[in-house]
Design a protein around this motif. Sequence first.
Motif, PDB file in Angstrom:
ATOM      1  N   SER A 191      43.112  29.425  65.512  1.00  0.00           N
ATOM      2  CA  SER A 191      43.353  30.497  64.535  1.00  0.00           C
ATOM      3  C   SER A 191      42.248  30.630  63.490  1.00  0.00           C
ATOM      4  O   SER A 191      41.825  31.754  63.179  1.00  0.00           O
ATOM      5  CB  SER A 191      44.711  30.290  63.846  1.00  0.00           C
TER       6      SER A 191
ATOM      7  N   SER B 195      37.677  37.967  62.836  1.00  0.00           N
ATOM      8  CA  SER B 195      38.376  39.159  62.345  1.00  0.00           C
ATOM      9  C   SER B 195      37.812  39.617  61.003  1.00  0.00           C
ATOM     10  O   SER B 195      37.655  40.823  60.761  1.00  0.00           O
ATOM     11  CB  SER B 195      39.881  38.876  62.213  1.00  0.00           C
TER      12      SER B 195
ATOM     13  N   GLU C 187      45.111  45.535  59.727  1.00  0.00           N
ATOM     14  CA  GLU C 187      46.354  45.760  60.455  1.00  0.00           C
ATOM     15  C   GLU C 187      46.089  45.929  61.955  1.00  0.00           C
ATOM     16  O   GLU C 187      46.888  45.489  62.787  1.00  0.00           O
ATOM     17  CB  GLU C 187      47.079  47.001  59.914  1.00  0.00           C
TER      18      GLU C 187
ATOM     19  N   SER D 102      45.322  42.445  63.403  1.00  0.00           N
ATOM     20  CA  SER D 102      46.431  41.490  63.378  1.00  0.00           C
ATOM     21  C   SER D 102      47.653  41.984  64.153  1.00  0.00           C
ATOM     22  O   SER D 102      48.683  41.311  64.178  1.00  0.00           O
ATOM     23  CB  SER D 102      46.832  41.193  61.923  1.00  0.00           C
ATOM     24  N   GLN D 103      47.543  43.144  64.783  1.00  0.00           N
ATOM     25  CA  GLN D 103      48.671  43.676  65.541  1.00  0.00           C
ATOM     26  C   GLN D 103      48.999  42.800  66.740  1.00  0.00           C
ATOM     27  O   GLN D 103      48.168  42.007  67.196  1.00  0.00           O
ATOM     28  CB  GLN D 103      48.352  45.089  66.039  1.00  0.00           C
ATOM     29  N   LYS D 104      50.204  42.946  67.253  1.00  0.00           N
ATOM     30  CA  LYS D 104      50.565  42.231  68.470  1.00  0.00           C
ATOM     31  C   LYS D 104      49.758  42.808  69.619  1.00  0.00           C
ATOM     32  O   LYS D 104      49.767  44.024  69.840  1.00  0.00           O
ATOM     33  CB  LYS D 104      52.061  42.390  68.756  1.00  0.00           C
ATOM     34  N   PRO D 105      49.023  41.987  70.333  1.00  0.00           N
ATOM     35  CA  PRO D 105      48.186  42.517  71.425  1.00  0.00           C
ATOM     36  C   PRO D 105      49.048  43.179  72.494  1.00  0.00           C
ATOM     37  O   PRO D 105      50.233  42.847  72.658  1.00  0.00           O
ATOM     38  CB  PRO D 105      47.488  41.269  71.969  1.00  0.00           C
TER      39      PRO D 105
ATOM     40  N   ARG E  30      50.818  44.009  75.980  1.00  0.00           N
ATOM     41  CA  ARG E  30      51.392  43.100  76.963  1.00  0.00           C
ATOM     42  C   ARG E  30      50.358  42.767  78.034  1.00  0.00           C
ATOM     43  O   ARG E  30      49.680  43.642  78.560  1.00  0.00           O
ATOM     44  CB  ARG E  30      52.620  43.739  77.611  1.00  0.00           C
TER      45      ARG E  30
ATOM     46  N   SER F  10      47.833  40.665  77.412  1.00  0.00           N
ATOM     47  CA  SER F  10      46.599  40.231  76.751  1.00  0.00           C
ATOM     48  C   SER F  10      46.958  39.322  75.591  1.00  0.00           C
ATOM     49  O   SER F  10      48.124  39.158  75.240  1.00  0.00           O
ATOM     50  CB  SER F  10      45.788  41.438  76.251  1.00  0.00           C
ATOM     51  N   ALA F  11      45.935  38.726  74.980  1.00  0.00           N
ATOM     52  CA  ALA F  11      46.142  37.804  73.867  1.00  0.00           C
ATOM     53  C   ALA F  11      45.300  38.231  72.673  1.00  0.00           C
ATOM     54  O   ALA F  11      44.452  39.122  72.778  1.00  0.00           O
ATOM     55  CB  ALA F  11      45.782  36.380  74.288  1.00  0.00           C
ATOM     56  N   ARG F  12      45.524  37.578  71.535  1.00  0.00           N
ATOM     57  CA  ARG F  12      44.812  37.964  70.322  1.00  0.00           C
ATOM     58  C   ARG F  12      43.302  37.821  70.484  1.00  0.00           C
ATOM     59  O   ARG F  12      42.533  38.655  70.017  1.00  0.00           O
ATOM     60  CB  ARG F  12      45.292  37.120  69.134  1.00  0.00           C
TER      61      ARG F  12
END
Length: 242
Positions: free
Chosen positions: A171, A178, A189, A192-195, A197, A199-201
């Motif tokens: 992190s 970031s 925003e 930091s959004q939810k990636p 489906r 995929s990952a951050r």
Amino acid sequence: MQMPLVMGVDGARFGWIAVMRDTADPSFADVRMFAQFGDILTSAVPPSIVAVDMPIGLPERAGAGGRGPERAVRPLIRERQSSVFSVPSRAAVYCDDYRTACSIALVTSDPPRKVSKQAFALFPKIREIDSLMTAEREAQIYEVHPEVAFWRLNGERAMSLPKKVKSRINSPGLDERSELLERYGFAREFLSQKPPRGSARDDLVDACASCLIAERILQGKARPFPEDYERDVRGLRMAIWA
């Protein structure tokens, strides 16, 4: 939406994650998942420039340290250079079986070198792009590498923290990247959004960095590594852009 549209693309678990920006309105950004790379090229609003984190141009024989692009960028990113894997021969990349791929890689590399499990997992996506690439598409599709992109965006300094530690997301490393992306116009925003489906951050963050290199390419500010790049037997350039 204004044109031209630029796109940074990263291979994800279930397809391709793509971050798009409108160069006429940098505040605009969008993210989408594509099941196939070809879907990007046939989308309703195809991007002017696609910067993708995947090897383009495959050698018939692999030399020490891989292709010219891998050898050229590793010294730039210093402690992050482990993120750059050596691309094996075309024959090895086109193997579906891991043991067979290793056997072929051994006899098509100098010095002889097997294929890592990490590289083998990418072979289907490398083949996907290779099957679509033509000399004409080189004006639209460019190979990039996220850590090289961050190096360029960070004033030609490698990022100080790793993005992953023992294959797990780190992190603090993602936060460092970031914060850099925010300086180039990406909203907190958005980052930091939810990636999406599949995929990952880290996929989202990498695609954002690649998108910024796509802008640099469009503006004529990016350059290839190495500058005296070679071409494979299909005539495709082998270069990482930043």
